[in-house]
Structure formats: C-alpha cells, structure tokens
Design a protein around this motif. Structure first.
Motif, PDB file in Angstrom:
ATOM      1  N   UNK A  18     -13.759  35.536   9.917  1.00 24.82           N
ATOM      2  CA  UNK A  18     -13.843  36.893  10.349  1.00 24.82           C
ATOM      3  C   UNK A  18     -15.313  36.277  11.098  1.00 24.82           C
ATOM      4  N   UNK A  19     -15.383  36.371  12.499  1.00 23.43           N
ATOM      5  CA  UNK A  19     -16.820  35.853  13.058  1.00 23.43           C
ATOM      6  C   UNK A  19     -17.232  36.961  14.319  1.00 23.43           C
ATOM      7  N   UNK A  20     -18.065  37.585  14.316  1.00 23.55           N
ATOM      8  CA  UNK A  20     -18.803  38.530  14.995  1.00 23.55           C
ATOM      9  C   UNK A  20     -18.844  37.475  16.208  1.00 23.55           C
ATOM     10  N   UNK A  21     -18.964  37.774  17.833  1.00 27.74           N
ATOM     11  CA  UNK A  21     -20.073  36.620  19.188  1.00 27.74           C
ATOM     12  C   UNK A  21     -20.701  38.110  19.967  1.00 27.74           C
ATOM     13  N   UNK A  22     -21.648  37.010  19.903  1.00 24.48           N
ATOM     14  CA  UNK A  22     -23.157  37.668  20.858  1.00 24.48           C
ATOM     15  C   UNK A  22     -22.761  37.035  22.084  1.00 24.48           C
ATOM     16  N   UNK A  23     -23.858  37.098  22.798  1.00 27.41           N
ATOM     17  CA  UNK A  23     -24.666  36.678  23.729  1.00 27.41           C
ATOM     18  C   UNK A  23     -26.196  37.601  23.950  1.00 27.41           C
ATOM     19  N   UNK A  24     -26.975  36.401  24.017  1.00 27.99           N
ATOM     20  CA  UNK A  24     -28.105  36.575  24.801  1.00 27.99           C
ATOM     21  C   UNK A  24     -29.039  35.426  25.122  1.00 27.99           C
ATOM     22  N   UNK A  25     -29.978  36.703  26.223  1.00 20.28           N
ATOM     23  CA  UNK A  25     -30.415  36.031  27.689  1.00 20.28           C
ATOM     24  C   UNK A  25     -30.576  36.632  28.681  1.00 20.28           C
TER      25      UNK A  25
END
Length: 338
Positions: A18-25
C-alpha cells in the motif's frame, strides 16, 4: 478521531503493498548554461513507512507514468495507491486503466497489477495524506543535509543526493532506541528491505548448491522477517494507535444540512451550500460530504465545512403547522365550584 485504516495496521505483507504518492519541488538544476526544473516523486509504504523517490522532469501525466514504471520495476506492483487530487495523478490513473483494459492479463501484470486500486483524497485535505506529507519534509531535510550546498546542481548530483536522502530516511528508527544493549538495533524500515539498519547483515550465503542448505537459508530469511514483523506489532503499532484528541462524539452531518464551505485560500469567502450526499467511513462516522453551492457541486471533507443552525422553509412550515394543530387539539381546563 477516526481509527487507523487497515493499510496502516496490516502486518506480514510485502513492503510497498500500500503506497502513498506525492510530489514536491520544483528544484532547479543546471543543464549546460541554462536552468531547468525538476520535481521529486515520493513513494512511501503506508505500513512500514519506507520511502522511495524518483526524479521527474515535468508534471505531465506521461512523466508520472514513467516514474511509476521505474518504481514498479524496483519495488514490485503495489496493491493500492493513495494520492492527492493532482491532475497528473488523475491523468496517470486514466491512462494506466486504459492500457490495462486494452492488453491481456499477462502484459498487464508485467506493467502493473491488474488489481491495483487508486484512492484519491478529497480536495483541500492535506491532513488525510499526512503519511506522505511528513515524509516529504523528512526527505527535504535529508537532501539539504547531504547535498553539496551548490546553488544549482546537475541532474547527476541531484539524483545521487536524492538516493542518499532515501537511504537516510529508511534507516531512521521507528521505535525507541535501546540504550542498555549497544548491540541491539531499533526497528527501521531498512530491516524489512535489507534485513538490517544499514543493509550490512545479510542472510546466510550459499557456498554450495545443496537442498538442505537452501532450505535452511530460506528458513533463516523467513525467521528474520518474522522477527522484524513481531517487533513491528509489539513496538511500533501501539505507538501509532494512540488517540490524542477528538474524543467526544459530535452530531454527524446529514443530507439537507446548510453549511459554509471553509476555504482558507480566500479572504472573506463564505460560500454557502446544501449537503447532497454524505460519505461514511468504516467506523460509521461522516468523513466526506458532497455539497451543492451556487457555483456547482463539490466534494469536501467534514473538517472543511461549518454547519449552520438554520432550517429549510419546508421544515419551518411543517413545524409551525404541527404547533398550530397541537394548540387547537388541546382542551381548556374547566373550572368547577369547590
């Protein structure tokens, strides 16, 4: 406070199931004499809190798909993805679903698990993605600590710094650090990924091909993993299952309630609406609502709406009618001579 979801408390499963995904930048990198933008795609395991990062070159759906393919090639197909409502994630979800539907099951399995589910948080709910939001902060701090402190690194330097930050975060202790025994290690995500905190201790190495040795080595590896999961259940799980606030129950939202949609990004923005539908969680508490406003229909978490103590015209008329009929039916007491 709602109980933890099952994806946070299910033991004995493969990391990144079970994976959570997010971006930053964006992060500025030097390419020749010009500067270009790069983003970091963060994948975090919701069970053992391990992280995996990929450097992406744009916020497009195609770039997101490439990052997911690289993640699956190294970590395997997850059972479920949990993401925010970013347009790049929605686009990737639609494209992946179309590809899975168009090709046969074998090719779909090699690309991604055909049973992979995508879960999107409602808009304006960063607290529902606290698992990966906190990891974003940890990765940023680790990248600043291990970086070469140049103003604009190259792509190669950025990728190296990102992977070193990933290793640092995966070696952080999940439970208390034992002080009485210096040989004992605190439980870390790397114990589930590499059998030790820094990946130094390995299972028994085979010196010859023997069925007995193969069986014993496999049992040793399984025993190590079972020991780590037993420590996870005993030491880590009780620490995240505590409830620290929101003990008293409140009146749940209902269909037809008039509410104000809280929008922290606008000043003096008091948008009113009426609840069309309520979405209950597994514990029966209303966590999300669908609201009709003057601008359309939107979905918001229950924490982002304020209930107004007003009633609709129909309810007011019905109550007034009930009160009037009630007064007519009441008989006046008769006065008798004593």
């Amino acid at each position: 406070m709602s109980p933890l979801p099952t994806v946070r408390t299910t033991p004995y499963i493969k990391p990144f199931t079970h994976t959570g995904v997010d971006y930053f930048g964006p992060l500025m990198v030097k390419q020749g004499r010009s500067l270009v933008k790069r983003w970091v795609s963060l994948f975090t395991c919701l069970t053992i809190r391990a992280v995996h990062i990929e450097i992406v070159h744009s916020l497009s759906a195609s770039s997101c798909i490439l990052a997911i393919r690289r993640f699956i090639a190294r970590r395997g197909s997850p059972s479920s993805f949990y993401t925010d409502n970013g347009m790049n994630f929605k686009g990737a979800f639609n494209i992946l679903r179309q590809q899975i539907q168009n090709i046969n099951e074998e090719c779909a399995t090699s690309f991604t698990n055909a049973n992979t589910q995508w879960h999107f948080n409602p808009p304006l709910t960063p607290h529902m993605g606290g698992c990966w939001e906190r990891m974003v902060r940890s990765i940023k701090e680790a990248m600043q600590a291990v970086g070469d402190h140049t103003q604009h690194p190259s792509d190669e330097v950025l990728e190296t710094v990102g992977l070193e930050a990933e290793a640092i975060v995966n070696s952080r202790p999940l439970t208390y650090v034992p002080l009485d025994n210096f040989d004992a290690e605190a439980l870390t995500p790397n114990h589930f990924l590499m059998y030790s905190e820094q990946g130094i201790t390995q299972p028994a190495r085979l010196t010859q091909v023997d069925t007995h040795i193969l069986r014993d080595s496999w049992r040793l590896a399984q025993t190590l993993v079972d020991i780590f999961w037993a420590r996870w259940i005993k030491e880590y799980l009780p620490s995240i299952a505590r409830r620290t606030k929101w003990f008293d129950p409140v009146k749940p939202l209902e269909e037809g309630d008039v509410v104000i949609v809280i929008n922290e990004g606008r000043r003096n923005g008091w948008e009113r609406g009426r609840i069309l539908e309520v979405v209950k969680a597994a514990d029966g508490q209303v966590r999300q609502v669908v609201i009709r406003t003057a601008t359309g229909v939107c979905r918001r978490p229950a924490t982002k709406v304020a209930l107004l103590d007003v009633r609709s015209k129909e309810l007011c008329q019905e109550q007034m009618s009930t009160e009037l009929h009630g007064e007519e039916d009441v008989e006046e007491p008769t006065v008798t001579d004593q």
